[in-house]
Design a protein around this motif. Structure first.
Motif, PDB file in Angstrom:
ATOM      1  N   GLY A 220     -20.470  12.824 -55.825  1.00  0.00           N
ATOM      2  CA  GLY A 220     -21.767  13.232 -56.362  1.00  0.00           C
ATOM      3  C   GLY A 220     -22.874  13.272 -55.333  1.00  0.00           C
ATOM      4  N   THR A 221     -22.546  13.024 -54.053  1.00  0.00           N
ATOM      5  CA  THR A 221     -23.573  13.036 -53.006  1.00  0.00           C
ATOM      6  C   THR A 221     -24.298  14.386 -52.950  1.00  0.00           C
ATOM      7  OG1 THR A 221     -22.422  11.385 -51.666  1.00  0.00           O
ATOM      8  CG2 THR A 221     -23.968  12.819 -50.526  1.00  0.00           C
ATOM      9  N   SER A 222     -23.542  15.459 -53.109  1.00  0.00           N
ATOM     10  CA  SER A 222     -24.167  16.789 -53.033  1.00  0.00           C
ATOM     11  C   SER A 222     -25.134  17.014 -54.187  1.00  0.00           C
ATOM     12  CB  SER A 222     -23.090  17.872 -53.013  1.00  0.00           C
ATOM     13  OG  SER A 222     -22.288  17.759 -51.854  1.00  0.00           O
ATOM     14  N   THR A 223     -24.798  16.500 -55.356  1.00  0.00           N
ATOM     15  CA  THR A 223     -25.704  16.611 -56.501  1.00  0.00           C
ATOM     16  C   THR A 223     -26.997  15.837 -56.230  1.00  0.00           C
ATOM     17  OG1 THR A 223     -23.934  16.941 -58.107  1.00  0.00           O
ATOM     18  CG2 THR A 223     -25.996  16.033 -58.936  1.00  0.00           C
ATOM     19  N   ASN A 224     -26.857  14.624 -55.760  1.00  0.00           N
ATOM     20  CA  ASN A 224     -28.035  13.808 -55.457  1.00  0.00           C
ATOM     21  C   ASN A 224     -28.891  14.460 -54.375  1.00  0.00           C
ATOM     22  OD1 ASN A 224     -29.757  11.507 -55.493  1.00  0.00           O
ATOM     23  ND2 ASN A 224     -28.635  10.623 -53.774  1.00  0.00           N
ATOM     24  N   MET A 225     -28.242  14.965 -53.334  1.00  0.00           N
ATOM     25  CA  MET A 225     -28.997  15.587 -52.244  1.00  0.00           C
ATOM     26  C   MET A 225     -29.626  16.903 -52.679  1.00  0.00           C
ATOM     27  SD  MET A 225     -29.302  13.634 -49.727  1.00  0.00           S
ATOM     28  CE  MET A 225     -30.124  14.891 -48.746  1.00  0.00           C
TER      29      MET A 225
ATOM     30  N   GLY B 255     -31.974  22.493 -49.331  1.00  0.00           N
ATOM     31  CA  GLY B 255     -31.877  22.399 -47.881  1.00  0.00           C
ATOM     32  C   GLY B 255     -30.457  22.456 -47.376  1.00  0.00           C
ATOM     33  N   ILE B 256     -30.260  21.886 -46.196  1.00  0.00           N
ATOM     34  CA  ILE B 256     -29.005  22.061 -45.473  1.00  0.00           C
ATOM     35  C   ILE B 256     -27.832  21.409 -46.192  1.00  0.00           C
ATOM     36  CG2 ILE B 256     -29.419  20.028 -44.004  1.00  0.00           C
ATOM     37  CD1 ILE B 256     -28.099  21.635 -41.708  1.00  0.00           C
ATOM     38  N   HIS B 257     -28.039  20.243 -46.796  1.00  0.00           N
ATOM     39  CA  HIS B 257     -26.920  19.582 -47.460  1.00  0.00           C
ATOM     40  C   HIS B 257     -26.428  20.421 -48.636  1.00  0.00           C
ATOM     41  CE1 HIS B 257     -24.657  15.727 -48.176  1.00  0.00           C
ATOM     42  NE2 HIS B 257     -24.345  16.470 -49.234  1.00  0.00           N
ATOM     43  N   THR B 258     -27.350  20.942 -49.421  1.00  0.00           N
ATOM     44  CA  THR B 258     -26.966  21.784 -50.555  1.00  0.00           C
ATOM     45  C   THR B 258     -26.286  23.050 -50.076  1.00  0.00           C
ATOM     46  OG1 THR B 258     -28.814  20.922 -51.851  1.00  0.00           O
ATOM     47  CG2 THR B 258     -27.830  22.980 -52.602  1.00  0.00           C
TER      48      THR B 258
ATOM     49  N   PRO C 183     -41.845  24.493 -47.198  1.00  0.00           N
ATOM     50  CA  PRO C 183     -40.535  23.896 -47.438  1.00  0.00           C
ATOM     51  C   PRO C 183     -39.800  23.677 -46.115  1.00  0.00           C
ATOM     52  CG  PRO C 183     -40.922  25.640 -49.023  1.00  0.00           C
ATOM     53  CD  PRO C 183     -42.050  25.706 -48.026  1.00  0.00           C
ATOM     54  N   GLY C 184     -39.142  22.564 -46.027  1.00  0.00           N
ATOM     55  CA  GLY C 184     -38.420  22.221 -44.806  1.00  0.00           C
ATOM     56  C   GLY C 184     -39.227  21.428 -43.798  1.00  0.00           C
ATOM     57  N   ASP C 185     -40.520  21.257 -44.037  1.00  0.00           N
ATOM     58  CA  ASP C 185     -41.381  20.504 -43.115  1.00  0.00           C
ATOM     59  C   ASP C 185     -41.292  19.019 -43.479  1.00  0.00           C
ATOM     60  OD1 ASP C 185     -43.121  19.922 -41.133  1.00  0.00           O
ATOM     61  OD2 ASP C 185     -44.773  21.159 -41.885  1.00  0.00           O
ATOM     62  N   TYR C 186     -40.111  18.454 -43.241  1.00  0.00           N
ATOM     63  CA  TYR C 186     -39.783  17.142 -43.772  1.00  0.00           C
ATOM     64  C   TYR C 186     -40.482  15.972 -43.077  1.00  0.00           C
ATOM     65  CZ  TYR C 186     -36.024  19.711 -46.137  1.00  0.00           C
ATOM     66  OH  TYR C 186     -35.304  20.591 -46.905  1.00  0.00           O
ATOM     67  N   ALA C 187     -41.251  16.241 -42.043  1.00  0.00           N
ATOM     68  CA  ALA C 187     -42.017  15.170 -41.419  1.00  0.00           C
ATOM     69  C   ALA C 187     -43.029  14.584 -42.401  1.00  0.00           C
ATOM     70  CB  ALA C 187     -42.737  15.695 -40.170  1.00  0.00           C
ATOM     71  N   TYR C 188     -43.431  15.374 -43.385  1.00  0.00           N
ATOM     72  CA  TYR C 188     -44.434  14.929 -44.358  1.00  0.00           C
ATOM     73  C   TYR C 188     -43.813  14.350 -45.626  1.00  0.00           C
ATOM     74  CZ  TYR C 188     -47.494  17.621 -41.322  1.00  0.00           C
ATOM     75  OH  TYR C 188     -48.179  18.103 -40.223  1.00  0.00           O
ATOM     76  N   LEU C 189     -42.666  14.883 -46.024  1.00  0.00           N
ATOM     77  CA  LEU C 189     -41.970  14.375 -47.215  1.00  0.00           C
ATOM     78  C   LEU C 189     -40.492  14.670 -47.024  1.00  0.00           C
ATOM     79  CD1 LEU C 189     -42.062  13.072 -50.025  1.00  0.00           C
ATOM     80  CD2 LEU C 189     -42.484  15.320 -51.005  1.00  0.00           C
ATOM     81  N   HIS C 190     -39.711  13.609 -46.855  1.00  0.00           N
ATOM     82  CA  HIS C 190     -38.309  13.773 -46.458  1.00  0.00           C
ATOM     83  C   HIS C 190     -37.369  13.514 -47.632  1.00  0.00           C
ATOM     84  CE1 HIS C 190     -34.542  13.233 -44.230  1.00  0.00           C
ATOM     85  NE2 HIS C 190     -35.146  13.855 -43.220  1.00  0.00           N
ATOM     86  N   PRO C 191     -36.301  14.324 -47.778  1.00  0.00           N
ATOM     87  CA  PRO C 191     -35.356  14.132 -48.887  1.00  0.00           C
ATOM     88  C   PRO C 191     -34.716  12.744 -48.896  1.00  0.00           C
ATOM     89  CG  PRO C 191     -34.991  16.259 -47.838  1.00  0.00           C
ATOM     90  CD  PRO C 191     -35.965  15.518 -46.974  1.00  0.00           C
ATOM     91  N   ASN C 192     -34.356  12.235 -47.728  1.00  0.00           N
ATOM     92  CA  ASN C 192     -33.693  10.932 -47.660  1.00  0.00           C
ATOM     93  C   ASN C 192     -34.685   9.779 -47.526  1.00  0.00           C
ATOM     94  OD1 ASN C 192     -31.797  13.078 -46.251  1.00  0.00           O
ATOM     95  ND2 ASN C 192     -30.447  11.500 -47.098  1.00  0.00           N
ATOM     96  N   ASP C 193     -35.591   9.895 -46.565  1.00  0.00           N
ATOM     97  CA  ASP C 193     -36.466   8.769 -46.248  1.00  0.00           C
ATOM     98  C   ASP C 193     -37.488   8.475 -47.332  1.00  0.00           C
ATOM     99  OD1 ASP C 193     -35.143   8.526 -43.851  1.00  0.00           O
ATOM    100  OD2 ASP C 193     -36.592   9.732 -42.726  1.00  0.00           O
ATOM    101  N   HIS C 194     -37.853   9.483 -48.103  1.00  0.00           N
ATOM    102  CA  HIS C 194     -38.878   9.292 -49.124  1.00  0.00           C
ATOM    103  C   HIS C 194     -38.334   9.459 -50.547  1.00  0.00           C
ATOM    104  CE1 HIS C 194     -41.502  10.622 -45.584  1.00  0.00           C
ATOM    105  NE2 HIS C 194     -41.698   9.322 -45.755  1.00  0.00           N
ATOM    106  N   VAL C 195     -37.748  10.616 -50.835  1.00  0.00           N
ATOM    107  CA  VAL C 195     -37.268  10.875 -52.199  1.00  0.00           C
ATOM    108  C   VAL C 195     -36.108   9.949 -52.556  1.00  0.00           C
ATOM    109  CG1 VAL C 195     -36.401  12.626 -53.801  1.00  0.00           C
ATOM    110  CG2 VAL C 195     -37.997  13.285 -51.983  1.00  0.00           C
ATOM    111  N   ASN C 196     -35.260   9.653 -51.586  1.00  0.00           N
ATOM    112  CA  ASN C 196     -34.065   8.833 -51.837  1.00  0.00           C
ATOM    113  C   ASN C 196     -34.249   7.375 -51.400  1.00  0.00           C
ATOM    114  OD1 ASN C 196     -31.230   9.208 -52.855  1.00  0.00           O
ATOM    115  ND2 ASN C 196     -30.714   8.308 -50.874  1.00  0.00           N
ATOM    116  N   ARG C 197     -35.457   6.975 -51.090  1.00  0.00           N
ATOM    117  CA  ARG C 197     -35.708   5.612 -50.593  1.00  0.00           C
ATOM    118  C   ARG C 197     -35.244   4.562 -51.609  1.00  0.00           C
ATOM    119  NH1 ARG C 197     -41.108   4.291 -47.425  1.00  0.00           N
ATOM    120  NH2 ARG C 197     -39.825   5.426 -45.895  1.00  0.00           N
ATOM    121  N   SER C 198     -34.588   3.526 -51.095  1.00  0.00           N
ATOM    122  CA  SER C 198     -34.079   2.401 -51.897  1.00  0.00           C
ATOM    123  C   SER C 198     -32.966   2.831 -52.856  1.00  0.00           C
ATOM    124  CB  SER C 198     -35.217   1.726 -52.687  1.00  0.00           C
ATOM    125  OG  SER C 198     -36.276   1.345 -51.844  1.00  0.00           O
TER     126      SER C 198
END
Length: 471
Positions: free
Chosen positions: A103-108, A25-28, A126-141
């Protein structure tokens, strides 16, 4: 969907257009534009990709256990990350290994790829992040500052064990070769001067012992990598991670990886300090130095073929000169030398990067990651090629080895217990002046008989005496 279809993604800096089926996505995309340094991408290091994906699965499972992530999203993340673990989608990780941002770019990059793969599995684009978000879901906690070093520790531990295994195999093969050369006497040398007799098997055995010692040292150095700071999030305090997350996530991660991982004793220290990486780097430098020393010896012992030592024949791998016909060079030991120099340079980079950390984070960890992962790969290739393309087909010129012994002054040391240091020194000087073998001078003076000298010689080599060796 048309192959030229596009999608747009937006962050706090603006909007970027990407191919609609792009897995990152955009960060990468911004990182690819910003960091064009080494030309070596994250996708070139599958061990790190695997470990990052495993961290994401462990975090998702823990979040689901704690009721922070719906089960269907955990399943989607797990399914997507498993594809990465299986070696798929390497081209979706294009960012340079050397990057700003700790390493933020690697993680993102991993967050975005897993989110978009998960969206596909869920029936979304892809990109329809309302259903599964890189930060809010994949990177949670999580934070890059606990995810990235945790994954790096796992990747390095595995790669270090792989290299140690190659060193063990290299040593075993060398010992096998040494056993076939126990009958070959040769000249030992110190400071490139004649010293005392030895056996070819002893020399090869010493190379093997060095490799075995380095394997043990490497494993010892890697033990510190078991302590991970997952759950410490941004600076080690665990902000935005629920109580119990670290212990549960690390337990899941241990099960996933098969490694005995433990929580960092001091997560704040572990987040900012790179001491365990410095220790590993020092062990890799040791491996490099010893492999290079072995290669230097091979080059010397095979020098010639007429004007050098010529005690060993290394396999001819390629023509050695564009102007000198028939010349063949020891190209494999030369290759190993150059790999060693590069690894030693990496060690300096790791040292400087570790020292450059400030306060609660070290922003130069990506350089450490690249240096160590590349060093491990290079050394593994060096060990493999040194055996397969050089030592496996090496032969020994036994007659030349024996001639170097008998024509040298090295036997003088064996005479000292019988005739004393001064007489042995005098014999040495006379042999040099007369250009004769020292044994001839000793026998001519009546100090020793051929059999007596042979017995002393055999005793020094810890082998049976050969009657008439010097007659």
């Amino acid at each position: 969907m048309p192959t030229n279809a596009l999608r747009t993604e937006t962050d706090g800096l603006g909007t970027i257009t990407l191919p609609s089926d792009c897995l990152y996505g955009i960060h990468t995309a911004r990182a690819v534009a910003n960091f064009q340094a080494s030309g070596v991408s994250l996708g070139n290091f599958p061990a790190l990709l695997r470990a990052l994906a495993e961290v994401k699965i462990a975090a998702a499972q823990t979040n689901a256990d704690l009721g922070l992530l719906p089960v269907d999203l955990c399943s989607a993340i797990t399914q997507a990350a498993t594809e990465v673990i299986d070696g798929q989608h390497k081209n979706a990780f294009p960012i340079d290994m050397i990057q700003g941002g700790a390493g933020t770019s690697t993680n993102m990059n991993m967050n975005e790829v897993i989110a978009n793969l998960g969206l596909r599995h869920m029936g979304h684009a892809p990109g329809d992040y309302a259903y599964l978000h890189p930060n809010d879901h994949v990177n949670r906690s999580q934070s890059t500052n606990d995810v990235y070093p945790t994954a790096l520790r796992i990747a390095l531990w595995r790669e270090a064990e792989a290299l140690a295994g190659h060193l063990d195999q290299f040593a075993a093969r060398l010992r096998g070769r040494a056993e076939t050369q126990q009958h070959v006497i040769k000249l030992g040398r110190t400071q490139l001067q004649d010293a005392v007799p030895m056996l070819v098997s002893d020399e090869l055995g010493a190379f093997a012992s060095a490799a075995s010692q380095d394997a043990r040292a490497l494993r010892r150095a890697a033990t510190g990598l078991a302590e991970v700071n997952l759950g410490g999030t941004a600076i080690g305090t665990g902000i935005n991670a629920p109580d119990g997350f670290a212990e549960k996530a690390i337990a899941h991660l241990s099960d996933l990886t098969g490694l005995d991982l433990v929580p960092a004793q001091d997560p704040i220290c572990s987040t900012s300090d790179l001491g365990d990486f410095v220790t590993l780097s020092g062990a890799l430098r040791r491996v490099a130095i010893r492999l290079s020393k072995t290669s230097n010896d091979l080059r010397l012992l095979s020098s010639g073929p007429r004007g050098g030592l010529n005690e060993l024949n290394l396999p001819a791998m390629q023509a050695g000169s564009s102007i000198m016909p028939g010349k063949v060079n020891p190209v494999i030991p030369e290759l190993v030398n150059q790999i060693a120099y590069r690894v030693i340079g990496f060690d300096m980079s790791v040292s400087l990067a570790a020292e450059a950390g400030q306060l609660q984070l070290n922003a130069t960890t990506p350089l450490v990651a690249y240096s160590l992962l590349d060093a491990l790969q290079l050394l593994e290739r060096a060990v493999t090629t040194l055996w397969e393309n050089c030592l496996a087909d090496m032969t020994v010129n036994a007659d030349i080895c024996l001639a170097h012994v008998t024509n040298s002054t090295a036997l003088a040391t064996l005479l000292v217990p019988q005739i004393g240091y001064q007489k042995a020194a005098a014999l040495t000087q006379r042999a040099l002046v007369n250009k004769t073998a020292l044994a001839e001078e000793a026998i001519a003076d009546g100090y020793l008989s051929p059999d007596t000298l042979g017995q002393s010689f055999a005793l020094a080599l810890n082998r049976p005496a050969e009657e008439g060796m010097f007659s």
